[in-house]
Structures are given as C-alpha cells and as structure tokens.
Design a protein around this motif. Structure first.
Motif, short mmCIF file in Angstrom:
data_model
loop_
_atom_site.label_atom_id
_atom_site.label_comp_id
_atom_site.label_asym_id
_atom_site.label_seq_id
_atom_site.Cartn_x
_atom_site.Cartn_y
_atom_site.Cartn_z
N ALA A 57 74.56 40.88 -38.48
CA ALA A 57 73.83 41.88 -37.71
C ALA A 57 72.44 42.08 -38.29
CB ALA A 57 74.59 43.21 -37.71
N HIS A 58 71.48 42.32 -37.40
CA HIS A 58 70.08 42.51 -37.80
C HIS A 58 69.59 43.84 -37.22
CE1 HIS A 58 66.37 41.19 -39.46
NE2 HIS A 58 65.79 40.79 -38.36
N PRO A 59 70.04 44.95 -37.80
CA PRO A 59 69.68 46.26 -37.25
C PRO A 59 68.24 46.66 -37.58
CG PRO A 59 70.97 46.54 -39.24
CD PRO A 59 70.94 45.07 -38.95
N GLY A 60 67.59 47.29 -36.63
CA GLY A 60 66.22 47.73 -36.84
C GLY A 60 65.98 49.08 -36.21
N PHE A 61 64.76 49.57 -36.33
CA PHE A 61 64.39 50.82 -35.68
C PHE A 61 64.47 50.67 -34.16
CE2 PHE A 61 61.75 51.83 -39.62
CZ PHE A 61 62.60 52.85 -40.04
N ALA A 62 64.77 51.77 -33.47
CA ALA A 62 64.82 51.76 -32.01
C ALA A 62 63.40 51.83 -31.48
CB ALA A 62 65.65 52.94 -31.51
N ASP A 63 62.74 50.68 -31.42
CA ASP A 63 61.31 50.65 -31.11
C ASP A 63 60.93 49.27 -30.58
OD1 ASP A 63 58.61 51.20 -30.98
OD2 ASP A 63 58.26 50.95 -33.13
N LYS A 64 61.41 48.95 -29.38
CA LYS A 64 61.15 47.62 -28.83
C LYS A 64 59.67 47.37 -28.57
CE LYS A 64 65.64 46.62 -26.79
NZ LYS A 64 66.41 46.26 -25.58
N SER A 65 58.94 48.42 -28.25
CA SER A 65 57.52 48.23 -27.93
C SER A 65 56.73 47.72 -29.13
CB SER A 65 56.91 49.53 -27.42
OG SER A 65 56.98 50.55 -28.39
N ASN A 66 57.20 48.02 -30.33
CA ASN A 66 56.54 47.54 -31.55
C ASN A 66 57.40 46.56 -32.32
OD1 ASN A 66 54.02 49.18 -31.52
ND2 ASN A 66 55.47 50.89 -31.62
N PHE A 67 58.46 46.06 -31.67
CA PHE A 67 59.35 45.06 -32.27
C PHE A 67 59.94 45.54 -33.60
CE2 PHE A 67 60.34 40.68 -33.91
CZ PHE A 67 61.13 40.28 -32.85
N GLY A 68 60.08 46.86 -33.74
CA GLY A 68 60.68 47.41 -34.95
C GLY A 68 59.83 47.26 -36.19
N ARG A 69 58.55 47.02 -36.00
CA ARG A 69 57.68 46.78 -37.15
C ARG A 69 56.74 47.96 -37.44
NH1 ARG A 69 56.85 40.35 -35.82
NH2 ARG A 69 58.67 39.65 -37.02
N THR A 70 57.04 49.11 -36.86
CA THR A 70 56.28 50.33 -37.14
C THR A 70 57.17 51.29 -37.92
OG1 THR A 70 54.95 50.08 -35.14
CG2 THR A 70 55.03 52.27 -36.13
N VAL A 100 84.25 37.02 -36.50
CA VAL A 100 83.88 38.19 -37.29
C VAL A 100 82.42 38.13 -37.71
CG1 VAL A 100 86.21 38.60 -38.19
CG2 VAL A 100 84.66 37.08 -39.44
N MET A 101 81.85 39.32 -37.89
CA MET A 101 80.52 39.46 -38.48
C MET A 101 80.69 39.39 -39.99
SD MET A 101 77.99 42.73 -37.96
CE MET A 101 79.18 43.94 -38.53
N VAL A 102 79.82 38.63 -40.66
CA VAL A 102 80.02 38.43 -42.09
C VAL A 102 78.89 38.99 -42.97
CG1 VAL A 102 81.49 36.42 -41.78
CG2 VAL A 102 79.03 36.10 -42.03
N HIS A 103 77.75 39.31 -42.36
CA HIS A 103 76.67 39.85 -43.18
C HIS A 103 75.77 40.78 -42.37
CE1 HIS A 103 74.53 36.37 -41.34
NE2 HIS A 103 73.44 37.10 -41.50
N VAL A 104 74.93 41.51 -43.08
CA VAL A 104 73.98 42.44 -42.48
C VAL A 104 72.63 42.27 -43.16
CG1 VAL A 104 73.38 44.86 -42.07
CG2 VAL A 104 75.77 44.14 -41.96
N LYS A 105 71.57 42.25 -42.35
CA LYS A 105 70.22 42.22 -42.88
C LYS A 105 69.35 43.17 -42.06
CE LYS A 105 66.00 39.52 -42.96
NZ LYS A 105 65.35 38.23 -42.65
N PRO A 106 68.82 44.23 -42.67
CA PRO A 106 67.92 45.12 -41.94
C PRO A 106 66.68 44.36 -41.46
CG PRO A 106 68.66 46.15 -43.98
CD PRO A 106 69.07 44.71 -44.04
N HIS A 107 66.04 44.93 -40.43
CA HIS A 107 64.89 44.27 -39.81
C HIS A 107 63.58 45.01 -40.04
CE1 HIS A 107 62.29 42.54 -36.69
NE2 HIS A 107 62.03 43.79 -36.32
#
Length: 246
Positions: A57-70, A100-107
């Motif tokens: 899973a690659h979870p990020g901020f709920a911010d599609k307009s900035n691609f989660g980079r703000t 199964v999901m095996v890892h997590v990396k924040p975005h």
C-alpha cells in the motif's frame, strides 16, 4: 549472494505500470487518496500478481490536485485514520484477488514530513501495526520512519532512491529545487550501485554520507521510469545482485 528489493510507486494514473512491472520486485500501490481509485488499485494489484511482484500500500494525503506532495497539518487521530482507511482499502482489494498485502510505504509529503518527525512517524507506524503487524514498513534510510518502525517491532526496509538526489542530512532534495531529480540513466545507475555495494551516497554538495540500502525506489511518474527500471535492473544483475522483495 546479496539481495536487494527494487520497488516502484504505481497505480497513480499513468500508463506505464505494465511496462515497469517485469523489472521490479515490489509495487507500492496508490490507495485512492493522492491518486487512483478502487479500479486502479485492482488493476495494478492484478498486474503485480501476474508478474510475481509483492503488493504494498502507498498511502498519502487526501490531495489529488497536488498529487499528495503538499504538506498538511493533521491531528494524530486524523493521521491515524488517514493511514488505516487506505490500508483497509488495499486489504480488501487483495482479499478479492485471494492474495495479501505485504508492505506499506507512505507517499510524497506524508513520507518526507514523517521522515523528519518522530511524532508523525510513530502515529503512522502504530496505524500500520494495528492493521497488520506482519507488514514490512518501507521508509527513508536513516530516518524517523525506520526508527519508529523498529521501535514498534515491525519488519523494515530502508529505502534509497535511484531517481532523486540527497541533501547532506540524508533527506531527499525538495522537488522545488532544480537539482532534485536525476535525469540521466548513467547517473541513476552509478548512485544505485554506490548505495547498494558501498552503503553510502554522494550528496548534492559533494559530501559522502552513510546510507542503508535495502530497497531501491524508482518513481513510476518519473519521465524516465521505464528506462530507469530496465537499466537499474540490468545493472544489479550484472553485479550479481539478486532482486527480491524484503
């Protein structure tokens, strides 16, 4: 023999996932918040299964307009919910595919902020552990993400980047700076091999700093993503390095 993971951020709305997948061992799949939706998660996870690539899973901020980079300022409960909601969504996709999901990396901004913040890192790690303590946690090498995950008893993979430059403190050069991205194949390969074989990296200011390299990231949205994935994969094999998930 030395083993190394090669990961890529995927399911983010680009059309190169299928071309990259044969060259990597782990896929970090966007969970619908900074990019993607249920359908892209399902398609990307299916591609990963077909290519025997580990699903993460690659979870990020709920911010599609900035691609989660703000950057965003969230309370601890809101941050915890942000992570768990996305992990549960990825789990449901995996369950539908009988895998199964095996890892997590924040975005993105979430990743970079938590790398420097012990409090953010600990909240994220707690969320991951509460969802599934067997998950492997990917985080920036020598950062609070890795420290917090180790403290919590999670399996970790210290991450380094093929397509990004480094500051003297080991952080990634901000994308707002012109030197942030590595654009040439030979430079990406040279940096990867230095990090993997020597466990160090040269910063933008010419200093050499220690670097634990257990998983290498190639950004799926990079202009040279497919070429970098193919070239880095070939270079690792040439140096008798086995590409394998952590």
């Amino acid at each position: 023999m030395k083993y190394i993971d090669l990961n890529c951020d995927m399911g983010e709305g680009l059309d190169n996932d299928a071309a990259i997948m044969p060259f990597i061992s782990s896929a970090n799949i966007a969970c619908g918040y900074h990019a993607g939706n249920h359908d892209t998660m399902l398609r990307t996870a299916t591609l990963a299964l077909e290519n025997k690539v580990a699903i993460g899973a690659h979870p990020g901020f709920a911010d599609k307009s900035n691609f989660g980079r703000t950057e965003q300022a969230l309370s601890d409960p809101a941050l915890y919910e942000l992570i768990t909601t996305q992990l549960y969504a990825m789990q449901l996709v995996c369950k539908s595919l009988d895998t199964v999901m095996v890892h997590v990396k924040p975005h993105g901004a979430l990743y970079n902020m938590a790398a420097k913040s012990s409090s953010m890192a600990r909240v994220i790690v707690k969320a991951v552990k509460d969802v599934d303590p067997r998950l492997c946690f990917f985080g920036l090498s020598n950062s609070w993400l890795i420290k917090a995950a180790k403290e919590a008893g999670l399996k970790t993979a210290s991450e380094v980047f093929a397509d990004r430059t480094y500051q003297d403190d080991g952080s990634l050069t901000p994308r707002t700076q012109p030197t942030a991205l590595i654009e040439k194949e030979e430079n990406a390969v040279a940096q990867v091999l230095m990090m993997v074989t020597e466990q160090k990296v040269t910063t933008v200011n010419g200093y050499t700093i220690p670097m634990v390299a257990e998983t290498i990231c190639i950004h799926g949205d990079g202009a040279h993503a497919v070429t970098f994935a193919r070239t880095v994969n070939a270079a690792l094999h040439h140096h008798q390095l086995i590409i394998q998930r952590p």
